[in-house]
Design an enzyme around this catalytic site. Sequence first.
Site, short mmCIF file in Angstrom:
data_model
loop_
_atom_site.label_atom_id
_atom_site.label_comp_id
_atom_site.label_asym_id
_atom_site.label_seq_id
_atom_site.Cartn_x
_atom_site.Cartn_y
_atom_site.Cartn_z
N LYS A 25 0.82 -1.23 0.04
CA LYS A 25 0.04 -0.16 0.16
C LYS A 25 0.87 1.33 -0.07
O LYS A 25 0.66 2.03 -0.83
CB LYS A 25 -0.96 -0.07 1.22
CG LYS A 25 -2.17 -0.81 1.03
CD LYS A 25 -2.81 -1.23 2.50
CE LYS A 25 -3.68 -2.08 2.24
NZ LYS A 25 -4.34 -2.69 3.73
N GLN A 44 -5.01 -1.36 9.73
CA GLN A 44 -4.99 -2.80 9.15
C GLN A 44 -5.53 -3.72 9.81
O GLN A 44 -5.27 -3.91 11.30
CB GLN A 44 -3.47 -3.24 8.68
CG GLN A 44 -3.30 -4.47 8.06
CD GLN A 44 -3.60 -4.60 6.44
OE1 GLN A 44 -3.75 -3.42 5.90
NE2 GLN A 44 -4.13 -5.54 6.13
N ASP A 46 -11.66 2.74 3.93
CA ASP A 46 -11.98 1.11 3.71
C ASP A 46 -13.59 1.10 3.69
O ASP A 46 -13.97 0.21 3.32
CB ASP A 46 -11.68 0.55 5.16
CG ASP A 46 -10.38 -0.50 5.10
OD1 ASP A 46 -10.19 -0.97 3.97
OD2 ASP A 46 -9.91 -0.57 5.94
N1 GUN Z 1 -6.86 -6.74 6.07
C1 GUN Z 1 -7.03 -7.41 4.99
N2 GUN Z 1 -7.57 -6.90 3.97
C2 GUN Z 1 -7.82 -5.75 4.71
C3 GUN Z 1 -8.62 -4.55 4.08
O1 GUN Z 1 -9.20 -4.22 2.98
N3 GUN Z 1 -8.61 -3.36 5.03
C4 GUN Z 1 -8.31 -3.48 6.25
N4 GUN Z 1 -8.44 -2.51 7.09
N5 GUN Z 1 -7.67 -4.33 6.65
C5 GUN Z 1 -7.37 -5.65 5.92
#
Ligand code: GUN
Length: 297
Positions: free
Chosen positions: A57, A101, A124
Site C-alpha cells: 500500500k 490494517q 475502507d
Molecule cells: N486486512 C486485509 N484486508 C484488509 C482491508 O481491505 N482493509 C483493512 N483495514 N484491513 C485488511
Amino acid sequence: MTTPQDNRIDGKEFAARVRATVQAQTAILIRDHGLKPGLAVVLVGEDPASQVYVRNKARQTNEVGMRSDEIRLDASASQAEVLAVVDRLNADDGIHGILVQLPLPEQIDETAVLDRIDPAKDVDGFHVINTGRLQVGLPALVPCTPRGCMMMLHDRLGDLSGLHAVVVGRSNIVGKPMAMLLLQANCTVTIAHSRTRNLPDLCRGADIIVAAVGRPHFVQGDWISPGATVIDVGINRVPREDGKTRLVGDVDFAAAVGHAGAITPVPGGVGPMTIACLLANTITAACRAAGIEEPKV
Ligand code: GUN
C-alpha cells in the site's frame, strides 16, 4: 465462440489503469488546487501477511504521487494508544484517508477502533456511517473490493440495468456492500450464501455471479449459464501435491472458464484491484473534504 483466453478479465492490467488514472488525478489536484491527497495506514503488531499488504500500500501510494504515512505500533499496544493514533490522524488536515490494517491484536476492540475513524476519512468504507449512507443511496466511501468489482463489471458489460446478479456471500466487507452497489446499478440482486437452498439452480439463472463465500472452488462450472459474467473474490490457500500451497478462488475456474462470457482468475483478478481502489477512495475523500469535483481524466 470466445476462447478461454479472451474471456479472462485481467485484474493486474485493470488495476494498473486505475492507478494511472489516480496518478493523473493526483497531479491535477496538486497543480490546480495545491491539494496533495494523503493516506495513512496503521499497522499494529507484526502479522507477516499484514506487513506485506502495508508495504505494498505504501509503495503504491507513493508511486501515484500521494502522501503516504505509515504508523506502526507494537503488538502489545493498548486500546488507548491505537485510539490516540486515530485521533491524531483524524485531526491532521494533510491526511484524507485512514486505514487501520486488520486483523488487530486480540486486546484491541476492532469495532471501537473502526468507529473512531472520521467517516469522511474512512477509505475502507467500514464505518457504520458509510455503510448506512451506501444503504440509503447517499454519497459514501465504499469498501475497496466491491468498488473494484463494480468497475470491472461496468467495463465489461456497460449498463447493468435489469441484469440478475447473484452474490454468493454476505460479509460486511464484500457481500453486503456488493449487493447494494449492484442494486444501485439497477440489477435484480439475490444475496445467497453457504446455506442457500438450490444454489446451483439460482446461479444458473444469473447474468452476473459474484463469489465471495471464502470456500475454495465452491461455485461449480455447470452452475454458470453460458455467457454469464463471473467475479471471483475468493483467495483461498490450498495444498498442492508437492506439499507447497497455491491460491485458488471460490469458483472452480478451470470448469467455469468454458461457460462464462467473462471471468476473473485467481490470482490476478479482483486481488490487484483492492489497493488501486483504496487509492481511488483516497482521491474521493480528498476531493470531498476540499469541496471540489474529482478531476476527470
Ligand atoms: N486486512 C486485509 N484486508 C484488509 C482491508 O481491505 N482493509 C483493512 N483495514 N484491513 C485488511
